[in-house]
Every structure is written in C-alpha cells, then in structure tokens.
Design an enzyme around this catalytic site. Sequence first.
Site, PDB file in Angstrom:
ATOM      1  N   TRP A   1       0.870  -1.187   0.000  1.00 14.79           N
ATOM      2  CA  TRP A   1       0.000   0.000   0.000  1.00 14.79           C
ATOM      3  C   TRP A   1       0.902   1.231   0.000  1.00 14.79           C
ATOM      4  O   TRP A   1       1.889   1.291   0.742  1.00 14.79           O
ATOM      5  CB  TRP A   1      -0.884   0.026   1.267  1.00 14.79           C
TER       6      TRP A   1
ATOM      7  N   GLU B   1      -0.681  -6.155   7.717  1.00 18.11           N
ATOM      8  CA  GLU B   1      -0.019  -7.465   7.591  1.00 18.11           C
ATOM      9  C   GLU B   1       1.444  -7.435   8.058  1.00 18.11           C
ATOM     10  O   GLU B   1       2.115  -8.473   8.063  1.00 18.11           O
ATOM     11  CB  GLU B   1      -0.077  -7.947   6.131  1.00 18.11           C
TER      12      GLU B   1
ATOM     13  N   LEU C   1       0.878   4.655   6.370  1.00 16.15           N
ATOM     14  CA  LEU C   1      -0.566   4.817   6.562  1.00 16.15           C
ATOM     15  C   LEU C   1      -0.916   6.279   6.361  1.00 16.15           C
ATOM     16  O   LEU C   1      -0.296   7.165   6.973  1.00 16.15           O
ATOM     17  CB  LEU C   1      -0.945   4.371   7.975  1.00 16.15           C
ATOM     18  N   ILE C   2      -1.889   6.532   5.483  1.00 15.27           N
ATOM     19  CA  ILE C   2      -2.326   7.909   5.243  1.00 15.27           C
ATOM     20  C   ILE C   2      -3.796   8.001   5.618  1.00 15.27           C
ATOM     21  O   ILE C   2      -4.622   7.191   5.158  1.00 15.27           O
ATOM     22  CB  ILE C   2      -2.101   8.320   3.773  1.00 15.27           C
TER      23      ILE C   2
ATOM     24  N   GLU D   1     -11.042   9.010   5.108  1.00 15.25           N
ATOM     25  CA  GLU D   1     -12.248   9.640   5.663  1.00 15.25           C
ATOM     26  C   GLU D   1     -12.934   8.780   6.722  1.00 15.25           C
ATOM     27  O   GLU D   1     -13.904   9.208   7.345  1.00 15.25           O
ATOM     28  CB  GLU D   1     -13.231   9.920   4.518  1.00 15.25           C
ATOM     29  N   THR D   2     -12.414   7.558   6.913  1.00 18.04           N
ATOM     30  CA  THR D   2     -13.067   6.661   7.882  1.00 18.04           C
ATOM     31  C   THR D   2     -12.145   6.406   9.070  1.00 18.04           C
ATOM     32  O   THR D   2     -11.054   6.956   9.153  1.00 18.04           O
ATOM     33  CB  THR D   2     -13.398   5.308   7.212  1.00 18.04           C
TER      34      THR D   2
ATOM     35  N   HIS E   1     -10.656   3.624   9.580  1.00 15.36           N
ATOM     36  CA  HIS E   1      -9.721   2.555   9.195  1.00 15.36           C
ATOM     37  C   HIS E   1      -8.298   2.870   9.659  1.00 15.36           C
ATOM     38  O   HIS E   1      -7.610   2.026  10.233  1.00 15.36           O
ATOM     39  CB  HIS E   1      -9.741   2.448   7.661  1.00 15.36           C
TER      40      HIS E   1
HETATM   41  C1  CRM Z   1      -1.545   0.737   4.404  1.00 13.81           C
HETATM   42  O1  CRM Z   1      -0.416   0.262   4.553  1.00 13.81           O
HETATM   43  N1  CRM Z   1      -2.615  -0.058   4.288  1.00 13.81           N
HETATM   44  C2  CRM Z   1      -3.874   0.442   4.115  1.00 13.81           C
HETATM   45  N2  CRM Z   1      -4.954  -0.392   4.004  1.00 13.81           N
HETATM   46  C3  CRM Z   1      -4.793  -1.885   3.927  1.00 13.81           C
HETATM   47  C4  CRM Z   1      -4.621  -2.605   5.279  1.00 13.81           C
HETATM   48  C5  CRM Z   1      -4.782  -4.125   5.107  1.00 13.81           C
HETATM   49  C6  CRM Z   1      -6.207  -4.556   4.816  1.00 13.81           C
HETATM   50  C7  CRM Z   1      -6.332  -6.103   4.757  1.00 13.81           C
HETATM   51  O2  CRM Z   1      -5.983  -6.700   6.026  1.00 13.81           O
HETATM   52  O3  CRM Z   1      -7.074  -4.080   5.814  1.00 13.81           O
HETATM   53  O4  CRM Z   1      -3.929  -4.572   4.083  1.00 13.81           O
HETATM   54  O5  CRM Z   1      -3.320  -2.358   5.791  1.00 13.81           O
HETATM   55  C8  CRM Z   1      -6.221   0.159   3.850  1.00 13.81           C
HETATM   56  O6  CRM Z   1      -7.214  -0.600   3.740  1.00 13.81           O
HETATM   57  C9  CRM Z   1      -6.364   1.567   3.815  1.00 13.81           C
HETATM   58  C10 CRM Z   1      -7.745   2.158   3.542  1.00 13.81           C
HETATM   59  C11 CRM Z   1      -8.148   3.187   4.511  1.00 13.81           C
HETATM   60  C12 CRM Z   1      -9.482   3.824   4.124  1.00 13.81           C
HETATM   61  O7  CRM Z   1      -9.693   4.882   4.681  1.00 13.81           O
HETATM   62  O8  CRM Z   1     -10.213   3.280   3.325  1.00 13.81           O
HETATM   63  N3  CRM Z   1      -5.310   2.367   3.926  1.00 13.81           N
HETATM   64  C13 CRM Z   1      -4.058   1.836   4.068  1.00 13.81           C
HETATM   65  C14 CRM Z   1      -2.916   2.683   4.181  1.00 13.81           C
HETATM   66  O9  CRM Z   1      -2.972   3.917   4.121  1.00 13.81           O
HETATM   67  N4  CRM Z   1      -1.693   2.086   4.336  1.00 13.81           N
END
Ligand code: CRM
Length: 156
Positions: free
Chosen positions: A23, A59, A82-83, A86-87, A89
């Site tokens: 990502w 992961e 990680l950036i 809007e949620t 997450h």
């Molecule tokens: C990341 O490194 N990962 C992000 N992920 C993926 C997350 C993981 C999945 C499956 O287990 O959940 O691989 O690490 C994201 O889903 C998001 C989305 C955030 C959103 O607001 O929709 N962002 C990242 C991220 O920025 N960096």
Amino acid sequence: MKGVSFEDFDGASLKVGIVAARWNDEITLSLVEGCKDALRECGVLEENITGLFVPGSFELPMGAKHLLEATDVDVVIAVGCLIKGETMHFEYICDAVSHGLMKLNLDSGKPVIFGVLTCLTEEQAKSRSQGENNHGIGWGKTAVEMGLMWKKRLGI
Ligand code: CRM
C-alpha cells in the site's frame, strides 16, 4: 539536526530482514531504499539483507513474525505508510500495527523496528520518504544498533 544521532557501527556480522507493505508503494519503496542505504553504510552485506512484501501495513506484524521464524535474521525492519482517509480505518490499523510490532519485540526477544509512517496527508508522507529526510535511513541505523545490542547480550 532533528531526530537522533548514531555512532559509526560495524554491521558486517548482522543479518537483517525488511518486510514492507505494498500500500502506498511509491512511499514504501523509497523508505526501503533509505533503509538499505543506511545498512550498507553500516557495513551490512547485501547478501545478508532479506526482503519480503505484504499487501498492507496491517499485515506487517505477521510478515515480521514470518521472517523471525523462517529465516536466521537478527533484526527486522517493518516498513509501511498509513495515510489518513475519511473513515476510522486509519486509527484501527495504526493501533493494531504498533501494538503488534511491539508485542513481537517483547515476545521474540529480537528487535523489530517500527518503520511505519502514520501521516495525515500524502505531502507529509512524501517529505518523510525522500532525500535527507528519508526516515528509512534512521530506521536502518536503528536496526543495526539494536541488532548489535541483541547479539552482544547473547555473546554472539
Ligand atoms: C496501508 O499500509 N494499508 C492500508 N490499508 C490496507 C490494510 C490491510 C487490509 C487487509 O488486512 O485491511 O492490508 O493495511 C487500507 O485498507 C487503507 C484504507 C483506509 C481507508 O480509509 O479506506 N489504507 C491503508 C494505508 O494507508 N496504508
């Protein structure tokens, strides 16, 4: 200089694992290069660096655990970006990854370096992954310092 200073280390005896998230790969690949530059500067041999990619930062603890258990690395650097979106997450993943990596440090006894940028904007991530401000450089040197500390404690 902002941040921390390091001595001149001799990392010739060290084996280092790098697990990186795909990502935001423009950022994470640049951070990995920063790590590798620092490892090379500290004398770590190219053949003693083992790499592994995982899908996202969530992961990283599992990828780091795999490197610790399936290879003979002395230290692992976990690299992600990680950036904030809007949620919620972002908050959940940041929390899970930081706790997962710290737990792995304490449970495995081997150092696992927290190479995860947690940024509010893409601009923040870019500025921390390029040139002299590439945070991977500091993470590489931290890995060598902690890996050598771990080996010294075991007398190996
Ligand atoms: C990341 O490194 N990962 C992000 N992920 C993926 C997350 C993981 C999945 C499956 O287990 O959940 O691989 O690490 C994201 O889903 C998001 C989305 C955030 C959103 O607001 O929709 N962002 C990242 C991220 O920025 N960096």
